[in-house]
Scaffold this active site. Structure first.
Site, PDB file in Angstrom:
ATOM      1  CG  ASN A   1      -6.210 -17.191   5.014  1.00 36.49           C
ATOM      2  OD1 ASN A   1      -6.848 -18.115   5.066  1.00 36.49           O
ATOM      3  ND2 ASN A   1      -4.779 -17.261   5.816  1.00 36.49           N
TER       4      ASN A   1
ATOM      5  CG  HIS B   1     -10.816  -2.892  13.137  1.00 29.24           C
ATOM      6  ND1 HIS B   1      -9.657  -3.200  12.871  1.00 29.24           N
ATOM      7  CD2 HIS B   1     -10.885  -3.704  14.315  1.00 29.24           C
ATOM      8  CE1 HIS B   1      -8.855  -4.222  13.720  1.00 29.24           C
ATOM      9  NE2 HIS B   1      -9.835  -4.647  14.679  1.00 29.24           N
TER      10      HIS B   1
ATOM     11  CB  CYS C   1      -5.969  -2.416  13.619  1.00 27.79           C
ATOM     12  SG  CYS C   1      -6.159  -2.755  11.682  1.00 27.79           S
TER      13      CYS C   1
ATOM     14  CB  SER D   1      -1.817 -12.177  11.432  1.00 29.19           C
ATOM     15  OG  SER D   1      -1.947 -11.472  10.365  1.00 29.19           O
TER      16      SER D   1
ATOM     17  CB  CYS E   1      -7.148   1.234  11.587  1.00 28.67           C
ATOM     18  SG  CYS E   1      -8.587   0.042  12.073  1.00 28.67           S
TER      19      CYS E   1
ATOM     20  CG  HIS F   1      -8.642  -3.622   9.260  1.00 26.85           C
ATOM     21  ND1 HIS F   1      -8.812  -2.482   9.811  1.00 26.85           N
ATOM     22  CD2 HIS F   1      -9.326  -3.360   7.907  1.00 26.85           C
ATOM     23  CE1 HIS F   1      -9.341  -1.372   8.762  1.00 26.85           C
ATOM     24  NE2 HIS F   1      -9.516  -1.998   7.630  1.00 26.85           N
TER      25      HIS F   1
ATOM     26  CG  HIS G   1      -6.572  -7.940   5.336  1.00 26.77           C
ATOM     27  ND1 HIS G   1      -6.788  -8.367   6.716  1.00 26.77           N
ATOM     28  CD2 HIS G   1      -5.508  -8.879   4.811  1.00 26.77           C
ATOM     29  CE1 HIS G   1      -5.987  -9.290   7.050  1.00 26.77           C
ATOM     30  NE2 HIS G   1      -5.196  -9.738   6.159  1.00 26.77           N
TER      31      HIS G   1
ATOM     32  CD  GLN H   1      -2.241 -11.904   2.406  1.00 27.06           C
ATOM     33  OE1 GLN H   1      -1.034 -11.814   1.914  1.00 27.06           O
ATOM     34  NE2 GLN H   1      -2.723 -12.785   3.307  1.00 27.06           N
TER      35      GLN H   1
END
Ligand SMILES: [Zn+2]
Ligand SMILES: [Zn+2]
Length: 343
Positions: free
Chosen positions: A150, A110, A47, A158, A50, A161, A163, A165
């Site tokens: 998202n 993760h 990943c 995609s 990570c 993990h 996250h 933006q």
């Protein structure tokens, strides 16, 4: 009126949605799909989000222990000043757009999504969004900062993990631009903020309310397009994340955990969605019309695999829904106590 086809008006954007509740009168067909639980590892050596792992371009992540922020390696916006593409006709208009795109990893883990993180970790994520908003909006060419998450392959995310933006842009993007126009017009006409007045009305009626805490309310908006769309609204006319006090950040963390928990519990899967905060623009003007809020737009309709598609009539004419916002609220309201994976 509630069981016959009707249109509902979205006062934030000036757009309408077609509601067809007679089509949803058939018995609830919801079922829990046999979808395998995603048993993600705590750490994935492949990943790129990570800790300690290598990203595109050869950069390595630090051994981070809380949130981790970096410039997107495939940024949609760039900070460099470049002249606008040449245009010699008003029907072929374009302007240059500068900006920055950053990634905010929620934690080194993760496998832990927002509803699975503890309260302090969620507060830390909110504080990171706030710091990023302050840092990016301090650049003189930045006029809007969009914080969003998202989540899920279904939304085109995609990497699993967890996250979010932060995209900062020179111009105000379409959605906040529409909301700015409509909130300003309402404030000018009534002398109150549109969303503040809307909250008063929803608190009276209660039928679309999901959760209320000291400083925030989560509800299914009257004009919701997505089956389980949620609007999260600050009780005070704060226009920016940076306006929130520490007790408001704590209340926001509480309601984010409740909203994402009830989503996961609905079909007992890690629920996909796009969510994001709408703050006022950074245009050096006061924004008494703006109330900080977040939208959650999840695609799922009836089960872990049956999603709503925005196609046909919706692409060509207007959005349409069957299940009413009121019945969606009834279903979600009871699901926020315990996360299905951590009873
Ligand atoms: Zn990872
Ligand atoms: Zn908004």
């Amino acid at each position: 009126m509630s069981n016959s086809p009707h249109r509902r008006f979205n006062p934030l954007t000036g757009e309408w949605v077609l509601v067809s509740p007679h089509r949803a009168k058939r018995p609830w067909l919801g079922q829990v799909e046999e979808s395998p639980l995603e048993n993600l590892p705590k750490y994935d050596p492949t990943c790129y989000l990570c800790p300690r792992n290598e990203r595109a371009g050869g950069l390595s992540n630090p051994d981070y222990s809380s949130t981790f922020v970096f410039d997107n390696d495939f940024s949609a916006l760039l900070p460099d000043e470049v002249p606008a593409p040449a245009s010699d006709h008003p029907l072929l208009a374009s302007v240059s757009e500068r900006g920055l795109c950053r990634v905010v990893c929620f934690s080194p883990r993760h496998d832990l999504t927002l509803p699975e993180l503890d309260h302090a970790s969620i507060e830390n994520i909110i504080n990171t969004w706030t710091e990023q908003t302050i840092e990016l909006s301090a650049k003189d060419y930045i006029h809007y900062v969009q914080v969003f998450e998202n989540k899920g392959a279904m939304m085109g995310c995609s990497n699993p993990h967890p996250h979010s933006q932060v995209w900062a842009s020179e111009h105000i993007p379409n959605e906040p631009a529409k909301e700015l126009q409509h909130q300003k017009a309402y404030f000018h006409e009534h002398g109150h903020a549109l969303l503040a007045d809307y909250l008063v009305e929803e608190h009276k009626r209660k039928e679309r309310i999901l959760f209320i805490n000291e400083h925030f309310t989560a509800l299914i908006p009257y004009w919701a397009v997505w089956p389980f769309e949620i609007l999260l609204v600050a009780h005070r006319s704060a226009a920016y994340l940076a306006d929130l006090t520490s007790s408001e950040v704590s209340a926001l963390a509480d309601i984010l955990k409740r909203v994402t928990t009830c989503y996961d519990n609905l079909f007992e899967i890690s629920f996909p969605y796009s969510m994001g905060f709408h703050q006022a623009p950074f245009d050096s003007q006061p924004h008494p019309e703006w109330v900080l809020h977040a939208h959650f737009y999840p695609p799922l309709l009836r089960s872990a695999t049956v999603r709503k598609f925005m196609v046909g009539y919706e692409m060509l004419a207007m959005p349409q829904r069957d299940i009413t916002p009121e019945s969606a609220a009834d279903r979600l309201r009871s699901l926020s106590d315990l996360h299905y994976r951590h009873p």
